[in-house]
Scaffold this motif. Structure first.
Motif, mmCIF file in Angstrom:
data_model
loop_
_atom_site.group_PDB
_atom_site.id
_atom_site.type_symbol
_atom_site.label_atom_id
_atom_site.label_comp_id
_atom_site.label_asym_id
_atom_site.label_seq_id
_atom_site.Cartn_x
_atom_site.Cartn_y
_atom_site.Cartn_z
ATOM 1 N N GLY A 71 0.666 -1.235 -0.356
ATOM 2 C CA GLY A 71 -0.501 -0.145 0.090
ATOM 3 C C GLY A 71 1.055 0.915 -0.150
ATOM 4 O O GLY A 71 0.076 2.443 0.227
ATOM 5 N N ASP A 72 2.007 0.903 -0.379
ATOM 6 C CA ASP A 72 2.799 2.612 -0.147
ATOM 7 C C ASP A 72 2.717 3.539 -1.108
ATOM 8 O O ASP A 72 2.714 4.390 -1.306
ATOM 9 C CB ASP A 72 4.447 1.936 0.408
ATOM 10 N N VAL A 73 1.900 2.202 -2.810
ATOM 11 C CA VAL A 73 1.783 3.066 -4.310
ATOM 12 C C VAL A 73 0.616 2.381 -4.413
ATOM 13 O O VAL A 73 0.892 1.066 -3.939
ATOM 14 C CB VAL A 73 3.082 2.643 -5.051
ATOM 15 N N ARG A 74 0.057 3.679 -4.773
ATOM 16 C CA ARG A 74 -1.707 2.889 -5.717
ATOM 17 C C ARG A 74 -1.625 2.242 -6.482
ATOM 18 O O ARG A 74 -2.674 1.781 -6.856
ATOM 19 C CB ARG A 74 -2.750 3.955 -5.219
ATOM 20 N N VAL A 75 -0.577 2.785 -7.696
ATOM 21 C CA VAL A 75 -0.002 1.823 -8.609
ATOM 22 C C VAL A 75 0.992 1.913 -9.407
ATOM 23 O O VAL A 75 1.989 2.081 -8.735
ATOM 24 C CB VAL A 75 -1.152 3.646 -9.946
ATOM 25 N N VAL A 76 0.464 0.742 -10.402
ATOM 26 C CA VAL A 76 2.382 0.320 -10.775
ATOM 27 C C VAL A 76 1.947 -0.416 -12.107
ATOM 28 O O VAL A 76 1.193 -1.004 -12.116
ATOM 29 C CB VAL A 76 2.523 -1.082 -9.795
ATOM 30 N N PRO A 77 2.695 0.422 -13.271
ATOM 31 C CA PRO A 77 2.338 -0.002 -14.587
ATOM 32 C C PRO A 77 3.230 -1.870 -14.732
ATOM 33 O O PRO A 77 3.978 -1.607 -14.019
ATOM 34 C CB PRO A 77 3.164 0.902 -15.463
ATOM 35 N N GLY A 78 2.563 -2.314 -16.050
ATOM 36 C CA GLY A 78 3.490 -3.757 -15.959
ATOM 37 C C GLY A 78 3.622 -4.024 -17.605
ATOM 38 O O GLY A 78 2.476 -3.411 -17.949
ATOM 39 N N PHE A 79 3.702 -5.061 -17.173
ATOM 40 C CA PHE A 79 3.850 -5.723 -18.872
ATOM 41 C C PHE A 79 3.073 -7.516 -18.698
ATOM 42 O O PHE A 79 3.409 -7.416 -17.844
ATOM 43 C CB PHE A 79 5.219 -6.046 -20.034
ATOM 44 N N GLN A 98 -4.818 -14.232 -23.483
ATOM 45 C CA GLN A 98 -4.658 -14.798 -22.619
ATOM 46 C C GLN A 98 -3.847 -14.728 -21.748
ATOM 47 O O GLN A 98 -4.122 -15.211 -20.770
ATOM 48 C CB GLN A 98 -4.101 -16.542 -23.564
ATOM 49 N N VAL A 99 -2.991 -13.958 -21.919
ATOM 50 C CA VAL A 99 -2.069 -14.043 -21.337
ATOM 51 C C VAL A 99 -2.429 -12.720 -19.712
ATOM 52 O O VAL A 99 -2.913 -13.022 -18.613
ATOM 53 C CB VAL A 99 -0.980 -13.092 -21.607
ATOM 54 N N TYR A 100 -3.797 -12.009 -20.195
ATOM 55 C CA TYR A 100 -3.954 -10.482 -19.969
ATOM 56 C C TYR A 100 -5.313 -11.645 -18.522
ATOM 57 O O TYR A 100 -4.977 -11.241 -17.673
ATOM 58 C CB TYR A 100 -4.490 -10.015 -20.537
ATOM 59 N N GLU A 121 3.128 -2.706 -26.717
ATOM 60 C CA GLU A 121 3.689 -4.046 -26.569
ATOM 61 C C GLU A 121 5.314 -3.622 -26.664
ATOM 62 O O GLU A 121 5.911 -2.804 -26.991
ATOM 63 C CB GLU A 121 3.488 -5.258 -27.089
ATOM 64 N N ASP A 122 5.861 -4.908 -25.392
ATOM 65 C CA ASP A 122 7.697 -4.851 -25.413
ATOM 66 C C ASP A 122 7.601 -6.170 -24.925
ATOM 67 O O ASP A 122 8.080 -6.705 -23.990
ATOM 68 C CB ASP A 122 8.139 -4.361 -24.293
ATOM 69 N N ARG A 223 5.646 -14.773 -26.250
ATOM 70 C CA ARG A 223 3.706 -14.780 -25.060
ATOM 71 C C ARG A 223 4.142 -13.041 -24.945
ATOM 72 O O ARG A 223 5.206 -13.095 -25.236
ATOM 73 C CB ARG A 223 4.702 -15.223 -23.473
ATOM 74 N N ALA A 224 2.537 -12.961 -25.180
ATOM 75 C CA ALA A 224 2.757 -11.185 -25.342
ATOM 76 C C ALA A 224 2.967 -10.550 -23.916
ATOM 77 O O ALA A 224 3.094 -10.897 -22.586
ATOM 78 C CB ALA A 224 1.386 -11.278 -24.907
ATOM 79 N N GLU A 225 3.452 -9.303 -23.939
ATOM 80 C CA GLU A 225 4.218 -8.257 -23.123
ATOM 81 C C GLU A 225 3.299 -7.180 -23.860
ATOM 82 O O GLU A 225 3.603 -5.985 -23.951
ATOM 83 C CB GLU A 225 5.837 -9.195 -23.225
ATOM 84 N N ASN A 226 2.187 -6.996 -23.560
ATOM 85 C CA ASN A 226 1.451 -5.467 -23.230
ATOM 86 C C ASN A 226 1.341 -4.406 -21.771
ATOM 87 O O ASN A 226 1.266 -5.107 -20.998
ATOM 88 C CB ASN A 226 -0.157 -5.806 -23.403
ATOM 89 N N LEU A 227 1.180 -3.268 -21.798
ATOM 90 C CA LEU A 227 1.524 -2.608 -20.928
ATOM 91 C C LEU A 227 0.486 -2.174 -20.183
ATOM 92 O O LEU A 227 -0.794 -2.579 -21.097
ATOM 93 C CB LEU A 227 1.556 -1.239 -21.467
ATOM 94 N N VAL A 228 0.317 -3.322 -19.054
ATOM 95 C CA VAL A 228 -1.304 -2.744 -18.499
ATOM 96 C C VAL A 228 -0.758 -1.858 -17.043
ATOM 97 O O VAL A 228 0.208 -1.716 -16.045
ATOM 98 C CB VAL A 228 -1.459 -3.863 -17.930
ATOM 99 N N PRO A 229 -2.093 -1.421 -16.354
ATOM 100 C CA PRO A 229 -2.315 -0.351 -15.052
ATOM 101 C C PRO A 229 -2.336 -1.621 -13.945
ATOM 102 O O PRO A 229 -3.877 -1.878 -14.721
ATOM 103 C CB PRO A 229 -2.968 0.487 -15.591
ATOM 104 N N LEU A 230 -1.583 -1.514 -12.909
ATOM 105 C CA LEU A 230 -1.766 -2.851 -11.043
ATOM 106 C C LEU A 230 -2.344 -2.038 -10.585
ATOM 107 O O LEU A 230 -1.406 -0.852 -10.570
ATOM 108 C CB LEU A 230 -0.873 -3.626 -11.775
ATOM 109 N N TYR A 231 -3.611 -1.474 -9.990
ATOM 110 C CA TYR A 231 -3.849 -0.276 -9.269
ATOM 111 C C TYR A 231 -4.555 -1.323 -7.423
ATOM 112 O O TYR A 231 -5.194 -2.058 -7.441
ATOM 113 C CB TYR A 231 -4.112 0.526 -9.649
ATOM 114 N N ARG A 232 -4.176 -0.511 -6.449
ATOM 115 C CA ARG A 232 -4.874 -1.132 -5.241
ATOM 116 C C ARG A 232 -6.583 -1.186 -5.214
ATOM 117 O O ARG A 232 -7.483 -0.480 -6.006
ATOM 118 C CB ARG A 232 -4.402 -0.460 -3.857
#
Length: 284
Positions: A71-79, A98-100, A121-122, A223-232
């Motif tokens: 909970g120290d951050v509320r959003v983290v982008p990832g692939f 499928q990966v998502y 993607e990356d 394998r797909a590597e699409n940018l996605v935001p993760l959040y609490r």
């Protein structure tokens, strides 16, 4: 859409201010790893939050996912593929959808995922010369599979490497162990000189020489590597979640590579991200 989102953001800010007796809306902490490329995508999402009226800032750390979990951050982008590999190392999903889906199912309780960028993607990719592509009979990764016995692959070390998820198998082809080079420039020179006939890079890598081409992957062998935001979960309001999701509508792989090239040339990641959203407004 943009007017609705802006109005919603305004209502949320007014409501929050009322509950806080006139206090300022707290800044949303967007976590990133400490390398410039991770900070760049974090700044893209922070700029998106600010676009719709939410204060936001980037907090680099050695382990941003741990910061999100605590909970120290509320959003983290990832692939998507890398996040999935973190939680399910033996996952076999390869296509973007499928990966998502498997990634979402694997996320810890309390962590949610926003919309992934279908056009940005990356993921690992093989770069070859035009002559090699012609000799192999195609510009897709399947051409490399058909010529598996001829593969001589190179890879750069350290920060120039294309990431931890370079495949050792492509379809029916067991990829030979890559020859390592100190950096991308030396690697690409080796491809041009014929020391190796393919170089591991990534789809959003900056400054790939124009005389080389990156093989496509129409059948999702990698394998797909699409940018996605993760959040609490339940800690962002509706306008903030919308701001994160709208990045998927404006960002593509070419733009990501271009921004990375600017960062590599020394421009501050926050300035690059802000300039991108100025040129590609959300909600239009």
């Amino acid at each position: 859409m943009r007017r609705l989102a802006c109005a919603l953001a305004a209502l949320v800010v007014v409501g929050t201010a009322g509950c806080a007796d006139g206090g300022e809306t707290p800044s949303v902490a967007v976590g990133s790893a400490q390398d410039p490329e991770s900070q760049l995508v974090a700044h893209v999402y922070a700029a998106a939050l600010r676009f719709y009226g939410s204060p936001a800032h980037v907090e680099p750390s050695p382990d941003p996912m741990a910061k999100l979990d605590s909970g120290d951050v509320r959003v983290v982008p990832g692939f998507t593929g890398r996040v999935l590999h973190t939680f399910v190392p033996d996952a076999t999903a390869r296509s973007a959808t499928q990966v998502y889906r498997e990634m979402v199912s694997a996320l810890p309780e309390g962590i949610a995922a926003g919309d992934y960028t279908t056009s940005a993607e990356d993921k690992p990719a093989l770069a070859v010369t035009e002559a090699t592509a012609t000799a192999w009979g195609g510009r897709d990764i399947t051409a490399a599979v058909r010529n598996c016995e001829k593969l001589k692959v190179g890879q750069s070390k350290g920060s120039d490497a294309p990431g931890p998820n370079v495949p050792s198998v492509l379809g029916t082809c067991k990829v030979p162990k890559p020859r390592e080079y100190p950096d991308r420039a030396t690697l690409f020179a080796a491809v041009r000189a014929g020391e190796v006939n393919a170089a591991w890079t990534s789809t959003a890598a900056p400054n790939i020489p124009t005389e080389l081409l990156t093989l496509s992957d129409r059948t999702s062998l990698i394998r797909a590597e699409n940018l996605v935001p993760l959040y609490r979960r339940n800690e962002l309001n509706e306008a903030q979640a919308l701001a994160l999701n709208e990045v998927a509508g404006v960002l593509d792989t070419a733009a990501l590579a271009d921004m990375r090239a600017q960062v590599e040339d020394g421009t501050d990641p926050g300035l690059v991200a802000g300039a991108f959203l100025d040129e590609h407004p959300l909600g239009d």
